[in-house]
Design a protein around this motif. Structure first.
Motif, short mmCIF file in Angstrom:
data_model
loop_
_atom_site.label_atom_id
_atom_site.label_comp_id
_atom_site.label_asym_id
_atom_site.label_seq_id
_atom_site.Cartn_x
_atom_site.Cartn_y
_atom_site.Cartn_z
N ARG A 171 0.84 -1.21 0.00
CA ARG A 171 0.00 0.00 0.00
C ARG A 171 0.86 1.25 0.00
N GLU A 172 1.95 1.22 0.75
CA GLU A 172 2.88 2.36 0.80
C GLU A 172 3.45 2.66 -0.59
N LEU A 173 3.85 1.61 -1.29
CA LEU A 173 4.40 1.79 -2.64
C LEU A 173 3.33 2.23 -3.63
N GLN A 174 2.10 1.71 -3.49
CA GLN A 174 1.02 2.12 -4.38
C GLN A 174 0.65 3.58 -4.16
N LEU A 175 0.65 4.03 -2.92
CA LEU A 175 0.38 5.43 -2.61
C LEU A 175 1.46 6.33 -3.21
N LEU A 176 2.71 5.90 -3.10
CA LEU A 176 3.81 6.65 -3.70
C LEU A 176 3.62 6.76 -5.21
N ALA A 177 3.21 5.66 -5.84
CA ALA A 177 2.99 5.67 -7.29
C ALA A 177 1.87 6.62 -7.68
N GLU A 178 0.79 6.67 -6.89
CA GLU A 178 -0.34 7.54 -7.19
C GLU A 178 0.02 9.01 -7.04
N GLN A 179 0.82 9.35 -6.04
CA GLN A 179 1.13 10.74 -5.74
C GLN A 179 2.36 11.26 -6.47
N HIS A 180 3.18 10.37 -6.95
CA HIS A 180 4.46 10.78 -7.53
C HIS A 180 4.29 11.72 -8.72
N GLY A 181 3.35 11.41 -9.61
CA GLY A 181 3.14 12.25 -10.80
C GLY A 181 2.74 13.66 -10.43
N ALA A 182 1.79 13.79 -9.53
CA ALA A 182 1.32 15.12 -9.13
C ALA A 182 2.41 15.89 -8.38
N ASP A 183 3.15 15.20 -7.52
CA ASP A 183 4.23 15.86 -6.78
C ASP A 183 5.33 16.35 -7.72
N THR A 184 5.67 15.51 -8.69
CA THR A 184 6.72 15.89 -9.65
C THR A 184 6.26 17.07 -10.49
N LEU A 185 5.01 17.06 -10.91
CA LEU A 185 4.47 18.18 -11.71
C LEU A 185 4.53 19.49 -10.91
N LYS A 186 4.21 19.44 -9.61
CA LYS A 186 4.30 20.63 -8.76
C LYS A 186 5.73 21.16 -8.69
N GLN A 187 6.71 20.23 -8.60
CA GLN A 187 8.11 20.65 -8.57
C GLN A 187 8.52 21.31 -9.87
N ILE A 188 8.07 20.77 -10.98
CA ILE A 188 8.42 21.33 -12.29
C ILE A 188 7.81 22.71 -12.45
#
Length: 101
Positions: A82-99
């Motif tokens: 579940r921890e890894l799946q949550l990371l996968a779900e949030q990673h795209g949005a977090d990366t987009l915010k950084q960009i």
């Protein structure tokens, strides 16, 4: 309207129009103002190194082996999953915010 009887004449007229258009370009200094589309562009984010990929692969392999051998409980395995799946779900949005920042 120009009426041309033969197809070859159309190409001759188009050639004259092209030559006239290109005649206005007297130097290549005008080309210096355009951006270069050649070469490698920088990545938006840092890429994973080979060492990081090997490390992650070994961690995931070890987790799978621990589950298979019974070294960790099914509940612990599901928690990590579940921890890894949550990371996968949030990673795209977090990366987009950084960009964007």
């Amino acid at each position: 309207m120009l009426v041309v009887g033969k197809q070859g004449s159309i190409f001759w007229v188009l050639g004259l129009l092209l030559a006239g258009t290109l005649a206005g370009c007297s130097s290549t200094s005008e080309l210096a103002t355009y951006p270069s589309v050649y070469g490698q562009k920088p990545a938006a984010t840092l890429q994973m190194t080979d060492e990081e990929a090997v490390s992650m692969q070994s961690q995931l392999t070890a987790l799978g082996a621990a589950r298979k051998s019974g070294a960790i409980s099914e509940a612990e395995y599901q928690r990590r999953l579940r921890e890894l799946q949550l990371l996968a779900e949030q990673h795209g949005a977090d990366t987009l915010k950084q960009i964007e920042n």
